[in-house]
Design an enzyme around this catalytic site. Sequence first.
Site, mmCIF file in Angstrom:
data_model
loop_
_atom_site.group_PDB
_atom_site.id
_atom_site.type_symbol
_atom_site.label_atom_id
_atom_site.label_comp_id
_atom_site.label_asym_id
_atom_site.label_seq_id
_atom_site.Cartn_x
_atom_site.Cartn_y
_atom_site.Cartn_z
ATOM 1 N N PRO A 92 0.823 -1.543 0.223
ATOM 2 C CG PRO A 92 -0.362 -1.506 1.993
ATOM 3 C CD PRO A 92 0.197 -1.721 1.132
ATOM 4 C CD GLU A 119 1.480 -5.709 11.365
ATOM 5 O OE1 GLU A 119 1.383 -4.781 10.831
ATOM 6 O OE2 GLU A 119 0.404 -6.295 10.795
ATOM 7 C CG ASP A 172 -11.057 -1.072 -22.031
ATOM 8 O OD1 ASP A 172 -12.105 -1.118 -22.466
ATOM 9 O OD2 ASP A 172 -10.263 -1.468 -21.461
HETATM 10 N N1 ADE Z 1 -0.894 -5.517 0.532
HETATM 11 C C1 ADE Z 1 -1.682 -4.482 0.756
HETATM 12 N N2 ADE Z 1 -2.634 -3.834 0.850
HETATM 13 C C2 ADE Z 1 -1.946 -3.588 -0.879
HETATM 14 C C3 ADE Z 1 -2.370 -2.641 -2.081
HETATM 15 N N3 ADE Z 1 -3.392 -1.908 -1.208
HETATM 16 N N4 ADE Z 1 -1.907 -2.593 -3.007
HETATM 17 C C4 ADE Z 1 -0.910 -3.122 -3.175
HETATM 18 N N5 ADE Z 1 -0.526 -4.307 -2.020
HETATM 19 C C5 ADE Z 1 -0.417 -4.277 -0.977
#
Ligand code: ADE
Length: 246
Positions: A92, A119, A172
């Site tokens: 993330p 984590e 698209d």
């Molecule tokens: N792993 C956990 N959350 C993620 C996300 N939002 N994007 C990519 N990998 C992830």
Amino acid sequence: MRFDVLTLFPEIFSGYLSQSLLKLAIDRGLVRVDLHNIRDWARSKHRNVDDRPFGGGPGMVLKPEPVVECVEAVQSQRDAEQPPGRLILLTPQGRRFDQRVAEELAQSDRLLLLCGRYEGFDQRVMDLLSPEEVSVGDFVLNGGEVAAMTIVDAVVRLLPGVLGDENSSIEDSFSRGNRLLEHAQYTRPREYRGLAVPDVLLNGNHPDIAEWRRQDSLRRTRDRRQDLLDSPAEEGSHEPPDADSK
Ligand code: ADE
């Protein structure tokens, strides 16, 4: 194009890879997806791949040795003259994935997708391997696997020969800067529970149909994603028609 997915849960991918478009693309030799279990590179007797974080805190951290050694082994699976492929780590914290990134990745011959759990990775994984970090959105998944599937899915449909109609991914939403959402689609029956298909779609007048679709795309984009109309146009993008009119 070759994908290598490095994961602790390769089984997650088997249903997805054995269905529909992905299966067809693999069967036709357009795409290859190799799954690698990071645990196969664990050194300890119990094949541990994670451990508690130094300094304390919740959760477990993926140990550097199995991850780094798995990546290196997979990268070495190539002929001497071939590049090792782009290494992408799903997190993330990464660069946000979108259609433009998908188009860029579709230019590669090989992508290695490294999926985390728990984590996250020991920092030395990033320090030693310098992966490109990619996120599929501002939310936290239980691991990188669904994010990796998202990337495989979005990239594969851009590869030449994968979609029946060569042009269909160009049309698209979001493709090459297309800033309009898709227009509504209808099929039989002509009327369902009192809701009729718009007459214009039934009359065979193709310029009229094209205009109705263009206007419907514009209406939807204004209603749902005004931000797409506000963002500056990219080179080669389809300029939204009458974007200022109400
Ligand atoms: N792993 C956990 N959350 C993620 C996300 N939002 N994007 C990519 N990998 C992830």
